[in-house]
Design an enzyme around this catalytic site. Structure first.
Site, PDB file in Angstrom:
ATOM      1  N   SER A 299       0.799  -1.226   0.000  1.00 36.79           N
ATOM      2  CA  SER A 299       0.000   0.000   0.000  1.00 36.79           C
ATOM      3  C   SER A 299       0.832   1.277   0.000  1.00 36.79           C
ATOM      4  O   SER A 299       0.275   2.368  -0.049  1.00 36.79           O
ATOM      5  CB  SER A 299      -0.949   0.003   1.209  1.00 36.79           C
ATOM      6  OG  SER A 299      -0.224  -0.095   2.409  1.00 36.79           O
TER       7      SER A 299
ATOM      8  N   LYS B 260      -6.149   3.507   8.954  1.00 29.30           N
ATOM      9  CA  LYS B 260      -5.282   4.487   8.287  1.00 29.30           C
ATOM     10  C   LYS B 260      -5.875   5.886   8.339  1.00 29.30           C
ATOM     11  O   LYS B 260      -5.170   6.872   8.602  1.00 29.30           O
ATOM     12  CB  LYS B 260      -5.049   4.066   6.831  1.00 29.30           C
ATOM     13  CG  LYS B 260      -4.217   2.791   6.686  1.00 29.30           C
ATOM     14  CD  LYS B 260      -4.099   2.383   5.231  1.00 29.30           C
ATOM     15  CE  LYS B 260      -3.269   1.103   5.082  1.00 29.30           C
ATOM     16  NZ  LYS B 260      -3.156   0.660   3.683  1.00 29.30           N
TER      17      LYS B 260
END
Length: 767
Positions: free
Chosen positions: A673, A716
């Site tokens: 990611s 996140k």
């Protein structure tokens, strides 16, 4: 006369007998030594109860023997051995109180009155003695043979009586009765009766053994102990209580099970009836029958269908976790309409400390179900699930069958805790054993290897917990309904601490609101600066630490109320352990803020890229994993492919070295990611254009510059919000996931959905 007294345990000494015997008790040894200092005469008296260690006058017989000590020898271990000769009998009247070291008795000597026997009486007495000894010798030949060398024709009847009584193994009560007998006739009769009694007992014992032996020859050896017990019951005319077989049959009648199950158990009981209970096979069969009778079979509890009550309990016990609560309420609604419904198999997946185990207990309370927790962490033997086959020594049922037995109902809530921690070894595939348990089409007739009868698990409400589904095989994962239990926001942690954790820790430490007050600001500071986790386990420990320190302070210093706030929090918990990774204050070249998911929640990380003259080498630091290193290579390849459009010549890459670093180098990092973050940082470094400081991003990149979706977005975004990020770039395909997030998570951040690196560069680079 006053004479030292030695109490004897299970030993009777007679006049005219010469004997060696040991003294072990301090008072008896002291009495013997006192006798040696005088005339060597010691009165030996037998105890009524040999277990009494410190006897008094009431614990002793009144008639004993005065002995003349010939020799006193000290033996190892504080034992004293005496060589003595019996002098005569004496009657003990009492004790002299002054003496404490040993027993000093007041006794009177008994003088023998010899009776004149006629010659015929003497001959008759000898014949009776020898006839009795002859019968006795049939069972005790060695004793009689040793007596033959001691008996002499010149001995009187009285001497013979004392000699035989001394050397024949009679009960000490009978020996004492012979000693106490005043007349010679009575002494003679008591000796003969005692010998005949022992002979008859031995005769009966021999007959009993012979009868049992005959019974064994007529039947098989496995009936030995049962036949012996039966024979003893007849001989002693004792009524025995209810037998195990009758008890098993009685339990079988009361068992709530199908007729097929009952017939199988009845067959096993009949088999047990033909086995000896004392053999290993009989013991194994008994345990098997007990296991069958203890299983609930058709016993079921009645679920509470009140959906409002369930919702109230779930909301009271847990803050947040809306998806889990919604799924349970859906199950209840279906149950209400169908009156049965198939029990779902739910797998709660999330970081540690997020309440996965505790919510299972709350669900059981809401549904009025029995709660059984089975911890699967570290289980590697298939037999732990399916049970051992009964052919093995120490075989037992598996954990599923044991869980049903402990619950006592066939429809409990069974928590399979830490299902992702199961491992395999040479003893079998444990995950495969769980397939039958968790497959709705198979668990209606689950077979435990030990029970060997089908167990219906279809009405068991299975709830599994896991930290990470990547360790669970796909076939097993497909049989469960995955419910994500993500980390808590700072606001959720605050409410959990105020509504649950503080109450629990106050109760554990004996505190109350009048003794201790923890301000809201202190709780928020603990969440931000003293814990870094997705759950609330560490938060609970810190609150517990505050309670303990407050309790200590109250005991040491004052009884005033202790108030803990943001200003004095460091006094109790020390310096702050963590600092928030805040966004960069100004736009910089080659530095981009990325978002990462960790086992304890989300975090922000900076990716730095430096360029320097060289030969085109790429250096990667910061403990990157293999996947992240590949992302760096992909990002570099993509940037090189588009560099010419932005005025970067091809020879630039051959003459320049690149260093890509992720700070906090001691922490391992991996995952795809960070792909678009690395690509943006490299692009900024080679073009000299700055990156917006209040921008963060996450997403996987391909060689063609496409942005692919990633996971862990909730954690996140929480990390980005905490760090003061104003703009977050996320993959376009993750837009559907973000729609489910509450406004509390997103806050006032601007979310940009990108499907290509061109869109990322457009938003992140300061043009």
């Amino acid at each position: 006369m006053n004479i030292p007294v030695a109490a004897l345990q299970g030993l009777v000494i007679y006049p005219e007998a010469v004997i060696h015997f040991d003294l072990t008790r301090k008072k008896s040894i002291a009495a013997a030594k006192a006798a040696m200092k005088n005339d060597g005469r010691l009165l030996t008296v037998s105890q009524k109860d040999i277990s009494v260690e410190n006897p008094g006058i009431s614990d002793l017989y009144t008639v004993g023997t005065i002995i003349q000590i010939k020799q006193l020898t000290k033996m190892p271990g504080g034992v004293v051995r005496l060589l003595a000769e019996g002098v005569g009998r004496a009657k003990l009247h009492g004790m002299v109180e002054e003496e404490k070291r040993y027993l000093l008795g007041a006794a009177k000597e008994i003088f023998e009155i010899e009776k004149e026997f006629s010659e015929e009486e003497i001959q008759a007495s000898y014949r009776v003695i020898y006839d009795t000894l002859s019968d006795y010798s049939e069972y005790y030949p060695r004793v009689v043979k040793s007596l033959e060398g001691l008996l002499e024709e010149s001995m009187s009847i009285g001497q013979i009586c004392f000699l035989i009584a001394m050397n024949v193994p009679l009960p000490y009560e009978d020996k004492q009765a012979i000693l106490e007998e005043a007349t010679l006739d009575g002494r003679f009769l008591k000796l003969i009766n005692a010998l005949k009694k022992e002979t008859n007992v031995s005769k009966f014992q021999a007959e009993l053994s012979e009868k049992i032996k005959d019974d064994i020859q007529d039947t098989q050896k496995k009936y030995i102990l049962r036949e012996q017990m039966e024979f003893l019951r007849k001989e002693l005319s004792e009524e025995n209580g209810e037998s195990d077989i009758e008890n098993f049959l009685k339990q079988l009648e009361e068992l709530n099970a199908s007729e097929e199950i009952k017939q199988k158990i009845k067959k096993e009981i009949k088999r047990f009836d033909n086995l000896s209970e004392q053999t290993s096979e009989g013991s194994v069969q008994r345990m098997y029958i007990e296991a069958l009778l203890e299983l609930p079979w058709n016993n079921k509890s009645i679920d509470n269908p009140d959906i409002k009550n369930a919702e109230r309990i779930l909301n009271a016990d847990h803050y947040g976790m809306e998806k889990v609560k919604e799924r349970i309420l859906e199950f209840l609604a279906v149950r209400a309409f169908t009156e049965k419904g198939t029990s779902p198999i739910i797998c709660l997946v999330g970081p540690p400390g997020t309440g996965k185990t505790s919510i299972a207990r709350s669900i059981a309370r809401a549904l009025n179900k029995e709660y059984v927790r089975i911890c699967l962490g570290g289980v590697r033997d298939e037999a732990e699930i399916r049970g051992h086959r009964r052919t093995y020594v120490g075989a037992m049922a598996g954990r599923i069958a044991e869980g049903l037995k402990n619950a006592s109902v066939a429809n409990p809530l069974m928590l399979l805790d830490e299902i992702d921690k199961v491992s395999n070894d040479y003893k079998g595939d444990t995950f495969s054993a769980l397939l039958e348990v968790l497959d709705p089409d198979q668990n209606k007739a689950f077979r435990d290897h030990y029970i060997e009868l089908p167990l219906d698990l279809s009405e068991v409400l299975f709830i599994a917990t896991a930290n990470d589904t990547s360790n669970i095989p796909r076939p097993l994962l497909d049989r469960m309904e995955i419910v994500e239990v993500s980390g808590y926001t700072a606001n959720e942690k605050f409410h959990i601490a105020k509504n649950h954790l503080m109450k629990k820790q106050f109760a554990l430490s004996g505190m109350n609101s009048k003794m201790l007050s923890i301000s809201d600001g202190a709780v928020k500071d603990i969440i931000s600066y003293y814990t870094r986790e997705a759950g609330v386990r560490g938060l609970e420990k810190k609150i517990g630490e505050l309670c303990r320190k407050a309790a200590k302070e109250r005991l040491e210093n004052t009884n005033d109320k202790i108030v803990i706030n943001s200003k004095n929090l460091s006094k109790y918990l020390g310096k702050r352990k963590y600092t928030l990774n805040m966004a960069n204050r100004k736009d910089e070249i080659g530095i981009v803020t990325g978002l990462a998911w960790t086992a304890v929640g989300g975090d922000t990380l900076e990716i730095e890229v430096n360029t320097m003259p060289g030969k085109g080498n790429i250096k990667l630091t910061g403990q990157m994993g293999d996947v992240m290193k590949e992302s760096a290579s992909i990002a570099m390849s993509y940037v090189r492919s588009i560099a010419a459009k932005y005025g970067v010549e091809h020879k630039y890459f051959a003459e320049t070295d690149f260093h890509i670093h992720i700070p906090e180098g001691a922490v391992p990092k991996d995952g795809p990611s960070a792909g678009i973050t690395m690509a943006t940082a490299i692009f900024s470094a080679i073009t000299g254009k700055k990156v917006a400081s209040k921008t963060a991003m996450t997403g996987e990149v391909t060689l063609r510059g496409k942005v692919l979706p990633v996971g862990g977005l909730k954690e996140k975004l929480l990390a980005a919000n905490t760090a003061g990020i104003k703009k977050v770039l996320v993959p376009k395909e993750n837009e559907k996931d973000i729609e489910e997030f509450s406004t509390e998570i997103i806050g006032d951040m601007e979310l940009i959905y990108a499907s290509d690196m061109k869109e990322v560069l457009k938003e992140a680079i300061v043009w």
